[in-house]
Write a protein that holds these residues in place. Structure first.
Motif, mmCIF file in Angstrom:
data_model
loop_
_atom_site.group_PDB
_atom_site.id
_atom_site.type_symbol
_atom_site.label_atom_id
_atom_site.label_comp_id
_atom_site.label_asym_id
_atom_site.label_seq_id
_atom_site.Cartn_x
_atom_site.Cartn_y
_atom_site.Cartn_z
ATOM 1 N N ALA A 1 0.951 -1.132 -0.037
ATOM 2 C CA ALA A 1 0.006 0.065 -0.056
ATOM 3 C C ALA A 1 0.807 1.351 0.145
ATOM 4 N N PHE B 1 2.724 3.204 -3.674
ATOM 5 C CA PHE B 1 2.198 3.999 -4.585
ATOM 6 C C PHE B 1 2.735 5.534 -4.119
ATOM 7 N N PHE B 2 2.621 5.721 -2.928
ATOM 8 C CA PHE B 2 2.927 7.154 -2.167
ATOM 9 C C PHE B 2 4.386 7.375 -2.183
ATOM 10 N N GLN C 1 5.676 7.850 -5.590
ATOM 11 C CA GLN C 1 5.103 8.959 -6.596
ATOM 12 C C GLN C 1 5.901 10.182 -5.743
ATOM 13 N N ILE C 2 5.991 10.199 -4.518
ATOM 14 C CA ILE C 2 6.376 11.414 -3.820
ATOM 15 C C ILE C 2 8.048 11.563 -4.017
ATOM 16 N N LEU D 1 0.228 3.695 -11.305
ATOM 17 C CA LEU D 1 -0.493 4.966 -11.296
ATOM 18 C C LEU D 1 -0.428 5.561 -12.558
ATOM 19 N N VAL E 1 -2.891 3.821 -14.693
ATOM 20 C CA VAL E 1 -4.316 4.154 -14.307
ATOM 21 C C VAL E 1 -4.788 5.481 -15.032
ATOM 22 N N ILE E 2 -3.917 6.529 -15.068
ATOM 23 C CA ILE E 2 -4.133 7.809 -15.475
ATOM 24 C C ILE E 2 -4.362 7.764 -17.112
ATOM 25 N N LEU F 1 -5.181 5.181 -18.735
ATOM 26 C CA LEU F 1 -6.271 4.051 -19.064
ATOM 27 C C LEU F 1 -5.716 3.155 -19.706
ATOM 28 N N TYR G 1 -5.283 -0.409 -20.130
ATOM 29 C CA TYR G 1 -5.784 -1.762 -19.169
ATOM 30 C C TYR G 1 -4.601 -2.801 -18.992
ATOM 31 N N ILE H 1 -2.333 -1.759 -16.154
ATOM 32 C CA ILE H 1 -3.081 -1.598 -14.932
ATOM 33 C C ILE H 1 -3.261 -3.345 -14.532
ATOM 34 N N VAL I 1 -1.664 -4.815 -10.944
ATOM 35 C CA VAL I 1 -2.396 -5.243 -9.802
ATOM 36 C C VAL I 1 -2.170 -6.745 -9.528
ATOM 37 N N LEU J 1 1.229 -7.026 -7.903
ATOM 38 C CA LEU J 1 1.422 -6.540 -6.598
ATOM 39 C C LEU J 1 0.517 -7.678 -5.676
#
Lengths: 319, 375
Positions: free
Chosen positions: A257, A260-261, A264-265, A276, A279-280, A282, A284, A287, A291, A294
């Motif tokens: 979990a 992602f953060f 990204q950060i 991520l 997902v932005i 699209l 698939y 994605i 998924v 993970l």
């Protein structure tokens, strides 16, 4: 033991099939036409039909799902929608070692810092050390990882501006390389990444150790005149570690979990960021692949912790 | 005092839910103190008017006991105070703030009243990245928007999402959990498999996928709803839905476990023997006894929900500009962390405080309702 493992494996396969189904059906039912979106202004009915056929999107859903599973079983994640002619695996393959490296060191931080701190707190229960440790752990555990990450970044930037140093605040070195230039940007993200799990393990280690120290066999060990050090490290510690093994799965879930953060950060090119971005966009197939990767990570982590549990606690095997 | 009366009253004090029958003699003082936590000596002869008072002292209900323990928990009470403060600010702050301050002569937009420049979406592009001032109490962000106004709107968004998610969480969790625990059978099997699946599937990942894939279409569709409107809040419902789907299995699992325990207790058996229907047992006897676990679990879950919404907005998949959310504010301010760290510190700190307050309150509630759980 064997029966237990077989049962767990069947459960595992069920979970993985369920996950692939959810991700597949979400992509299938999603509004909007991915092919059309990728073609943008260059829309042409004939090419659209051809691309739809090439991606197998003109088949009924159960056939699409079947094809998807068959490809997955061959470790073939399909072809990206966004970068046409580029296999999904080609997009992911640079991210996998980065995320694995992050997870590995994060877990090391959690275990090698969290457990000793928890044990120390239990031995010195209710002293100022214990109060301080548990206060810090409580706050770290309650805070979301991205808040800790941002606070860490603000502190780096502030120190840089005060001292004129240039400690990197958002970058990553070559994966699994540990020259100073590669190592330096990794230190803070790894510490932040492990922070939540650190707090979790510290609190749990304290609780289990206190529990064990109250047991009769510890009193017996003390009564027969063993030195305190032997009592703690030989009699108590080994038993206090057993429950910790079972929550490794939870720790791995926290790590996934957090991916992602943190990625990204801190601008880390791992699976979380690719996921991520897909997902932005699209995209698939990407994605679905991230998924599944993970989720498999979480499930395998749970399985490993189950197996470890049967090894450290022989009573489980008898069931 | 007869031996018999002594025994009966000690039972009453020990198991506080047993109603003492109208005893002719008051129980011994030390037992009363234990039970009610008061150190006054009870009156020996009871005047008729005070009979009710005595009843209260004799048998404080478990709820009353728990609330008393909660009131003594300083950390939990401070958290509760902070939460109430944040809720008041989120609801009453914006209308008050928009009435403070005179008309501002903007070189860019002409005369602007306070109700506009103190709104969360107005951009005053020549007043970017300012520090706190009399006009902008917490300064402005990179588009010249009032940080305090955006902060209050962000808090409101957090509260709305948390409320929506908890309503779904409690309703679904209670229904499925009670059915699975009380009747067992296929619904129990289904719940077990589903929770296994949701535990292996990281909840956040699911929420990210759902909001990312359906999000763009949903915000257009939902913008037509009156309350949500076109202000970029369209994805709020979607985010809430995604988070709710991921959290209710845990609630259902707690409820199921508690129901299984309750089902075996004698008062349920007594109710069944006296001819109560299953429905009546569930509504009159099981659900009231589940309330403490539901309250504790949902309070603890609120902080996860607020983190989830902020996280999804932070990743750019939740509330969209010009709407505001704590996560969106953090993400907007990220590029300016080197030059204007203030802009990122404000929403981050407020988010941290809200989250800490809810988890401390949840911990306090848990300790109050179940003292044995304290480690």
């Amino acid at each position: 033991m064997l029966q237990f493992l077989v049962k767990r494996l069947i459960g595992l396969i069920f979970v993985i099939v369920g996950i692939t189904f959810i991700t597949f059906i979400m992509g299938y039912l999603a509004p909007g036409d991915p092919i059309r979106a990728q073609m943008g202004d260059h829309f042409d009915y004939h090419t659209w039909l051809m691309l739809r056929h090439a991606y197998g999107l003109d088949l009924p859903w159960y056939q699409q799902y079947y094809n998807y599973l068959v490809h997955l079983a061959h470790l073939d994640f399909g072809i990206s929608f966004k970068y046409q002619n580029r296999p999904v695996w080609d997009i992911l393959k640079d991210g996998v070692p980065v995320s694995l490296e992050l997870a590995f060191w994060g877990l090391i931080v959690e275990l090698l810092l969290g457990i000793p701190v928890g044990i120390l707190s239990a031995i010195r229960a209710n002293s100022w050390i214990d109060t301080l440790n548990m206060g810090v752990a409580l706050i770290i555990y309650a805070l979301p990882p991205f808040v800790i990450a941002i606070l860490a970044q603000v502190i780096i930037v502030w120190i840089d501006s005060k001292t004129g140093a240039s400690w990197p605040s958002s970058s990553w070195g070559a994966p699994w390389q540990y020259d100073w230039a590669d190592l330096q940007p990794k230190i803070v993200p790894i510490l932040v990444y492990g922070a939540a799990g650190y707090a979790y393990f510290a609190r749990l280690a304290r609780t289990t150790m206190l529990e064990v120290l109250r047991q009769d066999y510890v009193r017996t060990a003390r009564a027969k005149g063993l030195r305190e050090r032997v009592v703690i490290y030989w009699h108590a510690l080994r038993n206090a570690l057993i429950p910790l093994v079972t929550v490794l799965g939870v720790a791995i879930g926290l790590l996934v979990a957090g991916t992602f953060f943190i990625e990204q950060i801190f601008n880390i090119p791992g699976i979380g960021r690719i996921s991520l971005q897909s997902v932005i966009d699209l995209d698939y197939p990407v994605i679905q692949a991230t998924v599944v990767l993970l989720a498999v990570g979480v499930v395998v982590g749970n399985l490993i912790s189950d197996i470890l549990y049967t090894i450290v606690d022989p009573r489980i095997r008898l069931e | 005092m007869s031996m018999d009366a002594h025994q009966r009253s000690s039972e009453a004090a020990g198991e506080s839910f047993v109603k003492p029958d109208a005893g002719l003699q008051p129980p011994p003082a030390e037992l009363l103190e234990l039970a009610a936590g008061v150190s006054e000596t009870p009156p020996l002869a009871v005047p008729p008017g005070e009979e009710e008072l005595l009843q209260e002292r004799r048998a404080p209900s478990p709820l009353r006991e728990s609330l008393r323990r909660l009131r003594r928990d300083k950390r939990a009470m401070a958290s509760l105070g902070l939460i109430i403060f944040f809720v008041l600010v989120a609801f009453f702050g914006p209308p008050i703030y928009q009435h403070i301050g005179g008309i501002y002569q903007s070189p860019q937009n002409g005369p602007v009243p306070a109700s506009v420049y103190h709104s969360y979406y107005h951009e005053e592009l020549i007043r970017q990245d300012e520090g706190p001032s009399a006009q902008y109490w917490l300064g402005t962000d990179d588009l010249g928007r009032d940080i305090l106004a955006r902060l209050m709107q962000g808090m409101l968004v957090s509260i709305i999402v948390a409320t929506l998610v908890e309503v779904v969480d409690i309703v679904l969790g209670l229904i499925v959990g009670v059915l699975a625990g009380y009747f067992g059978g296929w619904i129990d099997q289904l719940l077990a498999r589903f929770t296994d699946l949701m535990f292996a599937f990281p909840g956040l990942l699911f929420a990210i996928m759902l909001t990312g894939i359906i999000g763009p279409g949903a915000s257009d569709a939902l913008a037509k709803l009156p309350i949500i409107g076109p202000n970029g809040n369209g994805r709020l419902l979607l985010v809430s839905l995604a988070l709710a789907i991921t959290v209710w299995p845990l609630m259902a699992r707690y409820v199921r476990g508690q129901t299984l325990q309750l089902k075996e207790q004698q008062f349920i058996e007594a109710a069944r023997t006296s001819g109560s229907s299953n429905l009546r047992i569930i509504f009159r006897h099981i659900i009231p006894n589940l309330m403490s676990i539901v309250v504790v679990a949902s309070t603890l879950n609120i902080s996860n929900t607020i983190i989830g919404e902020a996280g999804i907005s932070l990743l750019g998949l939740g509330v969209q500009a010009p709407g505001s959310s704590l996560g969106l504010m953090i993400s907007d301010a990220t590029p300016y962390i080197n030059t204007h760290p203030w802009e990122i510190l404000v929403p981050t700190t407020v988010l941290a405080l809200i989250v800490l307050a809810f988890s401390f309150l949840g911990d306090g509630l848990r300790d109050a309702f179940d003292p044995r759980s304290k480690d």
